[in-house]
Design a protein around this motif. Structure first.
Motif, mmCIF file in Angstrom:
data_model
loop_
_atom_site.group_PDB
_atom_site.id
_atom_site.type_symbol
_atom_site.label_atom_id
_atom_site.label_comp_id
_atom_site.label_asym_id
_atom_site.label_seq_id
_atom_site.Cartn_x
_atom_site.Cartn_y
_atom_site.Cartn_z
ATOM 1 N N ALA A 161 -1.593 12.682 -3.928
ATOM 2 C CA ALA A 161 -0.360 11.900 -3.858
ATOM 3 C C ALA A 161 0.730 12.743 -3.227
ATOM 4 O O ALA A 161 0.743 13.971 -3.375
ATOM 5 C CB ALA A 161 0.075 11.435 -5.253
ATOM 6 N N ASN A 199 3.668 4.286 2.971
ATOM 7 C CA ASN A 199 2.832 3.083 2.982
ATOM 8 C C ASN A 199 1.656 3.232 3.945
ATOM 9 O O ASN A 199 0.525 2.803 3.649
ATOM 10 C CB ASN A 199 3.657 1.861 3.388
ATOM 11 C CG ASN A 199 4.664 1.431 2.342
ATOM 12 O OD1 ASN A 199 4.613 1.875 1.196
ATOM 13 N ND2 ASN A 199 5.589 0.573 2.742
ATOM 14 N N HIS A 220 -1.031 5.419 2.506
ATOM 15 C CA HIS A 220 -1.789 4.690 1.496
ATOM 16 C C HIS A 220 -2.714 3.663 2.137
ATOM 17 O O HIS A 220 -3.894 3.563 1.775
ATOM 18 C CB HIS A 220 -0.821 3.995 0.533
ATOM 19 C CG HIS A 220 -1.486 3.068 -0.429
ATOM 20 N ND1 HIS A 220 -2.301 3.498 -1.449
ATOM 21 C CD2 HIS A 220 -1.460 1.711 -0.509
ATOM 22 C CE1 HIS A 220 -2.745 2.462 -2.129
ATOM 23 N NE2 HIS A 220 -2.254 1.365 -1.579
ATOM 24 N N ALA A 221 -2.209 2.896 3.091
ATOM 25 C CA ALA A 221 -2.998 1.836 3.718
ATOM 26 C C ALA A 221 -4.219 2.400 4.440
ATOM 27 O O ALA A 221 -5.273 1.741 4.490
ATOM 28 C CB ALA A 221 -2.130 1.041 4.693
ATOM 29 N N CYS A 273 -3.677 9.014 1.068
ATOM 30 C CA CYS A 273 -3.140 9.500 -0.202
ATOM 31 C C CYS A 273 -2.325 8.416 -0.875
ATOM 32 O O CYS A 273 -2.045 7.364 -0.282
ATOM 33 C CB CYS A 273 -2.307 10.768 -0.005
ATOM 34 S SG CYS A 273 -0.823 10.539 0.968
ATOM 35 N N GLU A 274 -1.936 8.698 -2.103
ATOM 36 C CA GLU A 274 -1.107 7.804 -2.894
ATOM 37 C C GLU A 274 0.339 8.317 -2.891
ATOM 38 O O GLU A 274 0.659 9.286 -2.209
ATOM 39 C CB GLU A 274 -1.651 7.701 -4.320
ATOM 40 C CG GLU A 274 -3.153 7.471 -4.410
ATOM 41 C CD GLU A 274 -3.620 6.248 -3.661
ATOM 42 O OE1 GLU A 274 -2.872 5.244 -3.651
ATOM 43 O OE2 GLU A 274 -4.722 6.281 -3.069
ATOM 44 N N THR A 275 1.186 7.691 -3.703
ATOM 45 C CA THR A 275 2.604 8.068 -3.755
ATOM 46 C C THR A 275 2.995 8.494 -5.159
ATOM 47 O O THR A 275 2.669 7.820 -6.135
ATOM 48 C CB THR A 275 3.494 6.888 -3.317
ATOM 49 O OG1 THR A 275 3.218 6.563 -1.951
ATOM 50 C CG2 THR A 275 4.973 7.230 -3.455
ATOM 51 N N ASP A 322 5.229 0.076 -0.795
ATOM 52 C CA ASP A 322 4.086 -0.661 -1.335
ATOM 53 C C ASP A 322 3.906 -0.265 -2.800
ATOM 54 O O ASP A 322 3.561 0.886 -3.091
ATOM 55 C CB ASP A 322 2.831 -0.323 -0.533
ATOM 56 C CG ASP A 322 1.597 -1.079 -1.017
ATOM 57 O OD1 ASP A 322 1.683 -1.776 -2.047
ATOM 58 O OD2 ASP A 322 0.548 -0.958 -0.355
ATOM 59 N N ALA A 374 0.790 1.684 -4.108
ATOM 60 C CA ALA A 374 0.567 3.092 -3.768
ATOM 61 C C ALA A 374 1.005 4.042 -4.869
ATOM 62 O O ALA A 374 0.566 5.196 -4.917
ATOM 63 C CB ALA A 374 1.320 3.432 -2.481
#
Length: 299
Positions: free
Chosen positions: A153, A175, A178-179, A183-185, A211, A214
Motif C-alpha cells: 500500500a 487509483n 490500484h486498478a 498496490c493499495e492505498t 476509489d 483501494a
C-alpha cells in the motif's frame, strides 16, 4: 474480525500503552527502519544490525495481534534504483513478524550522496504525478510485493505547498495503481488535514476522487503549528476535523482492514492522559463499519 482492527504505529513506548489497555490495541504497524542500524552498502560484513532487545519486545507485543509493515526508507517514487539489500532486510523482518501487508509513502525521503547510509530528507518531498514517475513507482511496488509476499500500500503525502499543474491528481495516481493491480492505498486522514491547512484542497474533495475500494488502512494523528505552517509532527491527539472526516467516510471503504493512530514517542508524557480515550474513540469509529456496508461496495 468483522470490522477493521484498531491499533498503533509501533514505537518504543507502545509496550507501555499496550500494558495499560491490551484489549484496545488489536493491530500494530511496524517500521522496520527503526529496528536496525544500517551501516551502508560498503560496510565490511553485515550491513544491517538488528536491535535484538527491541525486536524481542515487538514479538511479545505482536503476539495475537494483526501486524503490517510501514516504511520510509525505500523512497519508491525516487529515480534512484531500488535498494535491494534494504528490500531483503525488510523481507526477512516481514517473514519473522508476519506482516499482512506493507506500506510505504508516495513521497521522496531518501537524499542521494548523503553523509550517512539511507540518509533521510527529514520530511516527505512531493513528486510529479506523471507517467514517468508512475512507471517508476509501479515497477518498484511490483518488485516489493514479489520480495515480501504480501500486498503493498502507498500512503498519501503531507506537503507544505500544493504541486502545481500535475498531469494526474494524487488520488488519480493512487487509483491507477490500484486498478492495474500494483498496490493499495493507505489513506492518512491527518495528512489530508495538513495539506488543507497549508493551502491544499479540502479532505472531502480529495476523498471524492479516490476509489474507496483501494483503501485498506487509514491513519489518524495530530500535529502542531510552526513558522506559519501546520506540521505533520505526530505530536498531538487527532484534531476534531479529522475525526469528523473519519466518521463521515470510514463505512464507505469496503476493504478497510485497520485504523491506526500514530504519535512520536517523545510526546508520550504530554499525550499519556489522552491515549486510552483516543483508542476508545477509534473502536467506536471501527464499529461504524459493517459487513453489510462492505458487501454493498464490494460488487
Amino acid at each position: 474480525m468483522t470490522r477493521p482492527a484498531v491499533g498503533l504505529l509501533y514505537n518504543p513506548v507502545s509496550p507501555l500503552l499496550i500494558a495499560q489497555a491490551p484489549d484496545l490495541v488489536e493491530y500494530l504497524g511496524v517500521m522496520p527502519d527503526r529496528l536496525w542500524y544500517d551501516f551502508g552498502p560498503s560496510a565490511p560484513g553485515r550491513r544491517f544490525h538488528r536491535t535484538l532487545g527491541a525486536i524481542d519486545e515487538l514479538r511479545r507485543c505482536a503476539e495475537g495481534r494483526l501486524t503490517a509493515g510501514h516504511g520510509i526508507g525505500l523512497s519508491l517514487p525516487s529515480a534512484m534504483p531500488l535498494d535491494e539489500a534494504f528490500v531483503d532486510a525488510v523481507a526477512e523482518l516481514a517473514a519473522d513478524i508476519g506482516f499482512s501487508w506493507f506500506s510505504e509513502h508516495l513521497s521522496v525521503f531518501i537524499t542521494p550522496k548523503g553523509a550517512v547510509p539511507n540518509a533521510q530528507a527529514g520530511l516527505g518531498l512531493p513528486i510529479a504525478y506523471d507517467d514517468e514517475v508512475y512507471g517508476i513507482v509501479a515497477d518498484k511496488a511490483a518488485r516489493l510485493r514479489q520480495a515480501l509476499g504480501c500486498p503493498i500500500a502507498l500512503e498519501n503525502g503531507a506537503f507544505f505547498t500544493p504541486v502545481p499543474d500535475p498531469d494526474m491528481t494524487e488520488p488519480q495516481f493512487l487509483n491507477r495503481l490500484h486498478a492495474e493491480g500494483r498496490c493499495e492505498t493507505l489513506l492518512d486522514l491527518h495528512n489530508l488535514y495538513v495539506n488543507w491547512r497549508n493551502g491544499g484542497e479540502a479532505p472531502e474533495a480529495y476523498i471524492a476522487q479516490l476509489d474507496p475500494a483501494a483503501v485498506i488502512e487509514i491513519h489518524l494523528g495530530g500535529g502542531d503549528d510552526f513558522a506559519g505552517f501546520y506540521m505533520d509532527s505526530h505530536s498531538s491527539l487527532t484534531p476534531e476535523p479529522v475525526w469528523e472526516t473519519a466518521f463521515a467516510h470510514v463505512a464507505g471503504f469496503p476493504n478497510l482492514r485497520a485504523i491506526t493512530y500514530e504519535f512520536q514517542e517523545t510526546y508520550y508524557e504530554d499525550l499519556a492522559d489522552g491515549l486510552i480515550p483516543e483508542l476508545e474513540r477509534m473502536h467506536v469509529l471501527a464499529e461504524t463499519w459493517t459487513p453489510r456496508r462492505r458487501l454493498a461496495h464490494a460488487g
